[in-house]
Design a protein around this motif. Sequence first.
Motif, short mmCIF file in Angstrom:
data_model
loop_
_atom_site.label_atom_id
_atom_site.label_comp_id
_atom_site.label_asym_id
_atom_site.label_seq_id
_atom_site.Cartn_x
_atom_site.Cartn_y
_atom_site.Cartn_z
N THR A 281 0.83 -1.22 0.00
CA THR A 281 0.00 0.00 0.00
C THR A 281 0.85 1.26 0.00
O THR A 281 1.83 1.36 0.75
CB THR A 281 -0.93 0.01 1.23
OG1 THR A 281 -1.82 -1.11 1.14
CG2 THR A 281 -1.76 1.29 1.29
N LEU A 282 0.46 2.22 -0.84
CA LEU A 282 1.06 3.55 -0.91
C LEU A 282 0.05 4.55 -0.35
O LEU A 282 -1.14 4.47 -0.66
CB LEU A 282 1.38 3.90 -2.37
CG LEU A 282 1.74 5.35 -2.69
CD1 LEU A 282 3.09 5.73 -2.07
CD2 LEU A 282 1.77 5.57 -4.21
N VAL A 283 0.54 5.49 0.46
CA VAL A 283 -0.33 6.54 1.00
C VAL A 283 0.02 7.86 0.31
O VAL A 283 1.19 8.25 0.25
CB VAL A 283 -0.14 6.70 2.53
CG1 VAL A 283 -1.04 7.82 3.05
CG2 VAL A 283 -0.46 5.38 3.23
N THR A 284 -1.01 8.52 -0.23
CA THR A 284 -0.79 9.82 -0.86
C THR A 284 -2.00 10.70 -0.61
O THR A 284 -2.94 10.29 0.05
CB THR A 284 -0.48 9.67 -2.36
OG1 THR A 284 -0.11 10.95 -2.90
CG2 THR A 284 -1.67 9.12 -3.13
N ARG A 311 1.12 16.10 7.32
CA ARG A 311 0.71 15.59 8.63
C ARG A 311 -0.37 14.53 8.48
O ARG A 311 -0.44 13.60 9.26
CB ARG A 311 0.27 16.71 9.55
CG ARG A 311 -0.99 17.46 9.14
CD ARG A 311 -1.52 18.31 10.29
NE ARG A 311 -0.45 19.09 10.88
CZ ARG A 311 -0.43 19.49 12.14
NH1 ARG A 311 -1.44 19.19 12.95
NH2 ARG A 311 0.56 20.20 12.62
N TYR A 312 -1.24 14.69 7.46
CA TYR A 312 -2.31 13.70 7.25
C TYR A 312 -1.75 12.40 6.66
O TYR A 312 -2.20 11.30 6.98
CB TYR A 312 -3.40 14.29 6.36
CG TYR A 312 -4.01 15.53 6.95
CD1 TYR A 312 -4.74 15.49 8.14
CD2 TYR A 312 -3.83 16.77 6.36
CE1 TYR A 312 -5.27 16.64 8.71
CE2 TYR A 312 -4.36 17.93 6.91
CZ TYR A 312 -5.07 17.85 8.09
OH TYR A 312 -5.59 18.99 8.65
N VAL A 313 -0.76 12.56 5.78
CA VAL A 313 -0.08 11.37 5.25
C VAL A 313 0.60 10.61 6.39
O VAL A 313 0.50 9.39 6.51
CB VAL A 313 0.96 11.78 4.18
CG1 VAL A 313 1.77 10.56 3.73
CG2 VAL A 313 0.27 12.41 2.97
N LEU A 314 1.28 11.36 7.27
CA LEU A 314 1.96 10.76 8.42
C LEU A 314 0.98 10.03 9.34
O LEU A 314 1.27 8.92 9.81
CB LEU A 314 2.69 11.84 9.22
CG LEU A 314 4.19 11.97 9.00
CD1 LEU A 314 4.70 13.25 9.64
CD2 LEU A 314 4.93 10.77 9.54
N GLU A 315 -0.15 10.66 9.59
CA GLU A 315 -1.15 10.04 10.47
C GLU A 315 -1.61 8.69 9.91
O GLU A 315 -1.72 7.71 10.65
CB GLU A 315 -2.37 10.96 10.63
CG GLU A 315 -2.15 12.12 11.59
CD GLU A 315 -3.32 13.10 11.58
OE1 GLU A 315 -4.37 12.78 10.98
OE2 GLU A 315 -3.17 14.20 12.16
N GLU A 316 -1.86 8.65 8.60
CA GLU A 316 -2.31 7.41 7.97
C GLU A 316 -1.21 6.35 8.00
O GLU A 316 -1.47 5.17 8.28
CB GLU A 316 -2.73 7.69 6.52
CG GLU A 316 -3.30 6.49 5.78
CD GLU A 316 -4.68 6.07 6.27
OE1 GLU A 316 -5.08 4.92 5.97
OE2 GLU A 316 -5.35 6.87 6.96
N LEU A 317 0.03 6.76 7.75
CA LEU A 317 1.16 5.83 7.80
C LEU A 317 1.30 5.21 9.18
O LEU A 317 1.45 3.99 9.32
CB LEU A 317 2.46 6.56 7.43
CG LEU A 317 2.65 6.98 5.97
CD1 LEU A 317 3.83 7.94 5.84
CD2 LEU A 317 2.88 5.75 5.08
N ARG A 318 1.25 6.06 10.20
CA ARG A 318 1.46 5.58 11.57
C ARG A 318 0.28 4.75 12.06
O ARG A 318 0.47 3.75 12.77
CB ARG A 318 1.71 6.76 12.50
CG ARG A 318 3.04 7.46 12.22
CD ARG A 318 3.25 8.68 13.10
NE ARG A 318 3.47 8.32 14.49
CZ ARG A 318 3.62 9.20 15.47
NH1 ARG A 318 3.58 10.50 15.20
NH2 ARG A 318 3.81 8.81 16.71
N ALA A 319 -0.94 5.15 11.68
CA ALA A 319 -2.13 4.44 12.17
C ALA A 319 -2.19 3.01 11.66
O ALA A 319 -2.61 2.10 12.38
CB ALA A 319 -3.38 5.20 11.75
#
Length: 447
Positions: A281-284, A311-319
């Motif tokens: 999965t890629l987050v963008t 910050r929203y990309v980071l939140e999704e990555l960490r979650a």
Amino acid sequence: MGERRLFGTDGVRGLANGELLTPEFAVALSASAARVLAERDRSHRPVAVVGRDPRASGEMLEAAAIAGLASAGADAVRVGVLPTPAIAYLVGALDADLGVMISASHNPMPDNGIKLFAAGGHKLPDALESAVEAGIEHSGARPTGAAIGRVRDLADAGTRYIDHLLLATPGPLDGIRVVVDCAHGAASTVAPETYRRAGADVVALHAEPDGLNINDGVGSTHLGPLQEAVRAHGADLGIAHDGDADRCLAVDATGAEVDGDQLMAVLAIAMRESGELAENTLVTTVMSNLGLHLAMRAAGIAVRTTKVGDRYVLEELRAAGYTLGGEQSGHFIFPRHSTTGDGLLTALRLMARMAATGASLAELAGVVKPLPQVLQNVKVDDKAAVAASTVVKEAVTAAEAELGDTGRVLLRPSGTEQLVRVMVEAPTAELATSTAARLADVVASVH
């Protein structure tokens, strides 16, 4: 300070020594940050890592920030001129309580900014930012005597960061010739050295900062000189960094720009093949071109989209524990190796992919065929009324039905103005333009 939020999406920025970003403000902000972040663990004297980009005002603001930290009883570790991601890394590596980065990134030289990192090198969540802001005007009791913070320099800070980057690079860059435009910024020393140590043949461009020339017609916001240099030196690619090197843009051997979506695709496919891409999965963000989504679908990679902003990309990555995320702007995050966007790590991984495959950057980036995109800013009386409008929703639904899988529509209200941004992607520029114009008319008619 009233109700105004000082922190934007990436720290506090403004004209250095102007109305807001004064030495007095830097003292107060740093002291408040030390007090707020130290509250979480009172077992030791708090430690802060302090870095900056080379702009002249950074010397003044660095001195002020260190004074503020020491006045609040925090020890300051001064690391000098280094990229923003280096400061984030060092906060974690030194087990420090906070980090202070003084930079205005790609902004012109007269501007500057202050960015804060919490323990582990993570950006401050909103609640902590609010607490730091609230504490600016309330200093409370100040330490005296031995309780005042101390200051030391970390002479090998740059070497530690370079070693960290090399460990995160999948393979040698042998055979790669690269021109790197350092924007006379924070990466002027470490970027050329890192790429050379990784095995590349490096031509350093705009790597002589004098405090006044940062971003002055060079770097990620002015690709012309890099494109010319790549062709002149017969290089395989060119890399452009911004003033604090948290971003990476690239041009291929012909000097043609390779956009952020194409870079993301190259990185995602490489990580999927090596087994590093968690959940494939890629987050963008929602701004990535449909061409990226189609390329990822063909490669068997899922795409998760977030609101615009790292910050929203980071939140999704960490979650969810994903391992690659990024934005069209050239801001890419590899959570297993960095807590924030790192332009040098991005460039290293891009060049490692070229070296491993023997393919040119143009060939690798060719998996993404960007669809024509049209963006119109529509002035409105009331953004909320547009968002709630049935007429607008029906017009969007009709446009989406017309485009099907071959295009997409995105309406985004501006965060700061009474504007609605209408974005349309379609198989042809003509269809994108006509669809966007039709939707803009509908949006403008809402009162």
